[in-house]
Design an enzyme around this catalytic site. Structure first.
Site: not given
Lengths: 351, 351
Positions: A143, A147, A198, A261, A270
């Site tokens: 999910g 961070a 993903k 996600d 990124r």
């Protein structure tokens, strides 16, 4: 309250200390051999070099050589290593485990052994078995979770998935809190397949931004959002398809593990930026160079999926017309020019 | 090649002239009484005032009083009016129709008559029936499409949906082209319900950007993307649920009509910007004022859904714990403060 030992002090392993410490747990953060510099900074009371934040009060940083001490009396072992580090980590923690011990893992990825795809909780279980440790049912995290946002206590909804009902319920209750909202799922194959895929698809959804700039466009309401939305929708379609192939629940692609996600990876990750460089027309090597050494999980997973698709084609397990976007992404990851095959999209949905 | 008469010269009705003219069709663009200024500009050879573009070569602009002439010999009648204009438009075109005549409509919305939700193709059919015209099976357009991008020939994938197989196949073949990729679907209820609901949910997915700014954050990788992704995923979950309630195929929420259209509305649409103002803490009236008179379909659809949910609750057709995000959005649309009920999310998916 529990004692939790996390192995891996990168961005996500460290970010996990916030919700756990805020719940009142004792948290010990152990760096791998790749994290020596991070642990040195943290032990000196300075901020985490990547997260740019001080650890939450009470969280204890330890070096890899201190793992035995750090695991002493721990109720939970958590793995915060990258996908490439899962087998290594399994060897490290095997001596510390006994049957039924709760193990949480945040690594996301897929392995291809020439015959079948394996999700990382199963890779870990295999590694533990090889080390003589059975009876462990790892719980994995899927999910949308950036961070740096979790470490700033941004509202986050994620999925814990595992095959052991006891371990799943225990870890869900232990970790959930006012901003880290944990939703349990027993669909290990579906959740973990989406968690890996993903990244591959986020690269492709990122093409639109680069293609728009390439033709001289400015960011704004009128860009190539139509293109982006079509690739996003096809990504959900193909994730559902692949989850079905591996034996998971395709519905997992249509909530947090898949759609959720993919959204966060595209908006904040990124991988989307990497896709933008490719859309702008940079060669693969030029685009990689632009990312300045950042880990590109998308290329790892696309290499896995390229080999899986080749075998599925060989077995005629799928038609050559299936998974058109992923096939194109695999080609781009080997140097092909971006040229999205829209006309092949939505097979099985359009009717 | 066909002759196509479009009634409604707003952004989307006009944008549709690009793919049709590029396919070589004869296109006549008829303004409604709200479009007089637009048609005057176009007739004078000046750009469309909202799209800021000249019409494609050969497209003929006409005023509402010229509708009869414009429809003379037309193979297709297309409706480019807003949802509020569908009944009016039905009355205008009824005299021009005969059974089997292909009718295309781009209006997106839902009606609530106190007992049940109706999608706009069915509203139009009812209106035509009242005017004595039966045997018309309208084909509606769903999926992600920003008008200003279509008019710039950005790659676009959308869905045509209708109950008449002949009309659906005819219009799909007639409209599809190298950048306007038309995927047919027979799931009228699912596609059209998603087309309407995505505006409601896009408002809520937009909250995160405003909440982030409210607490002093800057745009970037670390924002409230976790929050945004959770609301996005719950939106897909609730769209699937509502599509099931109305008798459509819930899978429509997981490709172009649901996930795709929600993505584009949030990234490129005004509804996401409106949600951002609400997330920033502006009152409903202040947020509306910031939008400077733009049509806010989200408030219209939330008013419809508030009344539908009240009736479903009364009938105990759903539990009070179901559709928690939409219930919150309905409350926000009546002045409540933004406070996303994450703990109630993902019922039926988490297990």
């Amino acid at each position: 309250m529990a004692t939790i030992t996390i192995l891996g002090a990168g961005m996500m392993g460290t970010a996990l200390t916030w919700p756990l410490a805020d719940r009142g747990h004792e948290v010990r953060l152990v760096g791998t051999h790749l994290d020596d510099e991070i642990i040195r900074e943290l032990k000196a009371g300075r901020p985490h070099p990547k997260l740019k934040l001080d650890l939450p009060a009470g969280v204890r940083p330890l070096a890899v050589g201190e793992l035995g001490e750090a695991a002493n009396g721990a109720d939970v072992i958590a793995l915060g290593v990258s996908s490439a580090g899962v087998r290594w980590a399994g060897k490290q923690i095997a001596p510390l485990l006994s049957p039924g011990k709760p193990v949480l893992m945040i690594s996301k990825g897929l392995e291809w052994d020439g015959e079948r795809l394996s999700v990382l909780p199963d890779v870990l279980t295999t590694e533990l078995h090889a080390a003589g440790k059975d009876g462990i049912a790892p719980v994995a995290v899927g999910g949308p979770c950036i961070a740096g946002e979790l470490a700033r206590r941004v509202d986050t909804c994620i999925v814990f998935t595992g095959r052991g009902a006891t371990e799943l319920a225990y870890l869900t209750d232990l970790a959930r809190g006012p901003y880290y909202r944990v939703f349990p799922s027993t669909d290990v194959l579906g959740v973990e397949t989406c968690a890996a895929l993903k990244n591959a698809f986020a690269m492709g959804v990122g093409f639109a931004a680069g293609l728009h700039e390439k033709r001289g466009g400015q960011p704004g309401s009128i860009a190539m959002h139509n293109h982006e939305a079509a690739t996003f929708a096809q990504s959900i379609v193909e994730m559902q398809h692949i989850v079905s192939i591996v034996g998971g629940d395709p519905r997992s692609a249509a909530w947090l593990p898949g759609a959720g996600d993919l959204t966060v990876t595209n908006n904040g990750g990124r991988t989307g930026r990497f896709g933008r460089w490719l859309g702008l027309g940079l060669s693969l090597d030029e685009a990689i160079a632009k990312m300045e050494g950042a880990t590109l999980e998308c290329l790892e997973i696309l290499d896995v999926m390229r080999r899986a698709i080749a075998k599925w084609d060989e077995r005629a397990a799928i038609a050559k017309t299936e998974l058109p976007f992923l096939r194109h992404l695999c080609a781009v990851a080997r140097g092909a020019q971006v040229d999205v095959p829209f006309e092949a999209f939505f097979s099985g949905f359009a009717q």
